[in-house]
Scaffold this active site. Sequence first.
Site, PDB file in Angstrom:
ATOM      1  N   ARG A 127     -27.924  -3.507 113.929  1.00 53.21           N
ATOM      2  CA  ARG A 127     -27.845  -4.364 115.213  1.00 53.21           C
ATOM      3  C   ARG A 127     -27.349  -3.434 116.734  1.00 53.21           C
ATOM      4  O   ARG A 127     -26.751  -3.765 116.532  1.00 53.21           O
ATOM      5  CB  ARG A 127     -28.402  -5.841 115.234  1.00 53.21           C
ATOM      6  CG  ARG A 127     -29.240  -5.735 114.228  1.00 53.21           C
ATOM      7  CD  ARG A 127     -29.455  -7.299 114.331  1.00 53.21           C
ATOM      8  NE  ARG A 127     -30.416  -8.018 113.356  1.00 53.21           N
ATOM      9  CZ  ARG A 127     -32.127  -7.877 113.699  1.00 53.21           C
ATOM     10  NH1 ARG A 127     -32.372  -7.713 115.010  1.00 53.21           N
ATOM     11  NH2 ARG A 127     -32.885  -8.569 112.792  1.00 53.21           N
ATOM     12  N   GLU A 183     -26.518  -4.724 118.888  1.00 50.46           N
ATOM     13  CA  GLU A 183     -26.706  -5.627 120.177  1.00 50.46           C
ATOM     14  C   GLU A 183     -25.059  -5.429 120.661  1.00 50.46           C
ATOM     15  O   GLU A 183     -24.242  -5.713 120.397  1.00 50.46           O
ATOM     16  CB  GLU A 183     -27.127  -7.116 119.091  1.00 50.46           C
ATOM     17  CG  GLU A 183     -28.166  -7.180 118.999  1.00 50.46           C
ATOM     18  CD  GLU A 183     -28.020  -8.835 118.705  1.00 50.46           C
ATOM     19  OE1 GLU A 183     -26.859  -8.661 117.507  1.00 50.46           O
ATOM     20  OE2 GLU A 183     -29.323  -9.136 118.168  1.00 50.46           O
ATOM     21  N   ARG A 195     -18.847 -14.405 116.180  1.00 50.21           N
ATOM     22  CA  ARG A 195     -19.939 -14.254 115.004  1.00 50.21           C
ATOM     23  C   ARG A 195     -20.815 -13.079 114.493  1.00 50.21           C
ATOM     24  O   ARG A 195     -21.931 -13.384 114.151  1.00 50.21           O
ATOM     25  CB  ARG A 195     -20.612 -16.133 114.949  1.00 50.21           C
ATOM     26  CG  ARG A 195     -21.359 -15.654 116.602  1.00 50.21           C
ATOM     27  CD  ARG A 195     -21.841 -17.316 115.891  1.00 50.21           C
ATOM     28  NE  ARG A 195     -22.554 -17.540 117.197  1.00 50.21           N
ATOM     29  CZ  ARG A 195     -23.617 -18.866 117.626  1.00 50.21           C
ATOM     30  NH1 ARG A 195     -23.325 -19.953 116.876  1.00 50.21           N
ATOM     31  NH2 ARG A 195     -24.498 -18.655 118.267  1.00 50.21           N
ATOM     32  N   HIS A 196     -20.410 -11.925 114.896  1.00 51.42           N
ATOM     33  CA  HIS A 196     -21.772 -10.739 115.900  1.00 51.42           C
ATOM     34  C   HIS A 196     -21.148 -10.091 114.929  1.00 51.42           C
ATOM     35  O   HIS A 196     -20.267  -9.345 114.995  1.00 51.42           O
ATOM     36  CB  HIS A 196     -22.343 -11.051 117.441  1.00 51.42           C
ATOM     37  CG  HIS A 196     -23.716 -12.159 118.154  1.00 51.42           C
ATOM     38  ND1 HIS A 196     -22.578 -12.742 118.102  1.00 51.42           N
ATOM     39  CD2 HIS A 196     -24.411 -11.962 117.179  1.00 51.42           C
ATOM     40  CE1 HIS A 196     -23.782 -13.690 118.650  1.00 51.42           C
ATOM     41  NE2 HIS A 196     -24.749 -13.181 118.267  1.00 51.42           N
ATOM     42  N   GLU A 214     -26.231 -21.056 113.328  1.00 51.82           N
ATOM     43  CA  GLU A 214     -27.535 -20.350 112.389  1.00 51.82           C
ATOM     44  C   GLU A 214     -27.286 -19.187 110.839  1.00 51.82           C
ATOM     45  O   GLU A 214     -26.407 -18.301 111.620  1.00 51.82           O
ATOM     46  CB  GLU A 214     -28.731 -19.674 113.388  1.00 51.82           C
ATOM     47  CG  GLU A 214     -30.243 -19.010 112.758  1.00 51.82           C
ATOM     48  CD  GLU A 214     -31.215 -18.125 113.884  1.00 51.82           C
ATOM     49  OE1 GLU A 214     -31.414 -16.683 113.056  1.00 51.82           O
ATOM     50  OE2 GLU A 214     -30.726 -18.048 114.818  1.00 51.82           O
ATOM     51  N   SER A 264     -33.419 -16.530 109.312  1.00 51.65           N
ATOM     52  CA  SER A 264     -34.117 -17.095 109.472  1.00 51.65           C
ATOM     53  C   SER A 264     -35.477 -16.338 109.209  1.00 51.65           C
ATOM     54  O   SER A 264     -36.156 -15.599 108.063  1.00 51.65           O
ATOM     55  CB  SER A 264     -34.648 -15.984 111.393  1.00 51.65           C
ATOM     56  OG  SER A 264     -35.821 -16.246 111.706  1.00 51.65           O
ATOM     57  N   ARG A 318     -21.947 -14.549 107.593  1.00 55.35           N
ATOM     58  CA  ARG A 318     -22.338 -15.798 108.330  1.00 55.35           C
ATOM     59  C   ARG A 318     -22.246 -17.062 107.317  1.00 55.35           C
ATOM     60  O   ARG A 318     -21.590 -18.243 107.293  1.00 55.35           O
ATOM     61  CB  ARG A 318     -23.652 -15.853 109.246  1.00 55.35           C
ATOM     62  CG  ARG A 318     -23.333 -14.923 110.067  1.00 55.35           C
ATOM     63  CD  ARG A 318     -24.811 -15.888 111.263  1.00 55.35           C
ATOM     64  NE  ARG A 318     -24.347 -15.176 112.612  1.00 55.35           N
ATOM     65  CZ  ARG A 318     -25.173 -15.134 114.061  1.00 55.35           C
ATOM     66  NH1 ARG A 318     -25.496 -16.550 113.450  1.00 55.35           N
ATOM     67  NH2 ARG A 318     -24.383 -15.081 114.699  1.00 55.35           N
TER      68      ARG A 318
END
Length: 434
Positions: free
Chosen positions: A211, A213, A219-220, A357, A360, A408
Amino acid sequence: MENRTYTADATPGDTVTVAGWVHEIRDLGGIAFLILRDTTGKIQVKFEKDEMDDDLVETGLNVQRESVISVTGAVEEEPRAPTGVEVTPESVDVISEADPELPLDPSGKVDAELPTRLDNRTLDLRKDEVKAIFEIRAEVLRSVREAFRELNCTEINTPKIVATGTEGGTELFPITYFGQEAFMNQSPQLFKQLMVGSGLERVFEIGPIFRAEEHNTPRHLNEATSIDFESAFYDHTEAMDACEHVVKSAYEGVAENCQDELDALGLEEEFEAPEGDFPRLTYEEALDKINATGELDEPLVWGDDLSTEAEHVLGQEVGEHYFITDWPSEIKPFYIKDHDDDEEVSTGFDMMHPSMELVSGGQREHRFDHLVEGFEQQGLDPEAFEYYTKMFKYGMPPHAGWGLGGERLIMTMLGLENIREAVLFPRDRQRLSP
């Protein structure tokens, strides 16, 4: 190495050859000790200088810390030694000499910042507590695979180089593929859905996702490990049941098989596998709980996503793993099915740890016409995804699934401060090497 004995298996009365790294040397004058470390632990090697050959003593005591050596000698009981035994050496062979200037201290006596540790991961993993994280990670993946097999899943592997992104948008890493534009895959989502329409029906995958991002948070990651599940003839509630089973199995595997590693991390007393059913809150109930605390500057309203702060507030209220269900359709991806009796509410769900989270998921839209409408509503061109959409014209069953962030899961399980601690060689905005 032929005839090598691991340090943990060295038995008094035996003559053994042990091999590993020089962890520490303590010279007390007439007597000196070398601590040798291998993957099973440490063992003390005793040098009585007046009773040993000078060359043997010099070889053993002049070698640099973290050099690789082998030692052959008799094993004797010694209650004062770190493991209750010691080796009196007959020979010491220096296999690989280490540089005296180490970029970090594997003994842990001198702390190193995380960037230094990540730059020197090989040395970093020589520390018991760091090695323990990756032994636990391996056990998590083993337990998760076993849990999926208990659910009668087939393990699959889907492409990581794709012509179109799973969800479109700017979160894609473009690459050149023989003169064509291609992308690193954000998720196995579309491919695992195609598989539930095949003869496999129920599948899982553990693999990398990418990703683009521009996050810079603890946490990413830009390359992460996704643990994915998809099943034909499942609805969203059954998918949540499967998710709960897999997460609990991961914890139970660690509790059962990783006591030494938990000890190394100082978690032997506080580590507990979750028990009982995970609470299931609707999105609306979650908003009410968050707003009732008064801790946010502005109250949340229907259609808002949950910020990091909101997740923390809710986590403190609920205090355990839990699901948020029935999210607004407008903020869930096109492939999530809406409830039949209310198209404003989706079957999408998230599974949460109190701090963030983890999962998903939801029931998927299996009806061709509705799926194409979903693409158009999110500004995506259905024709670019024809390989995916056309299969929904050939008999696609109802199905549901989810994706779980592997790092995570480990981060929250072990209380790590930074997700990069759960990855051997993390990839983020600043880090492309090693």
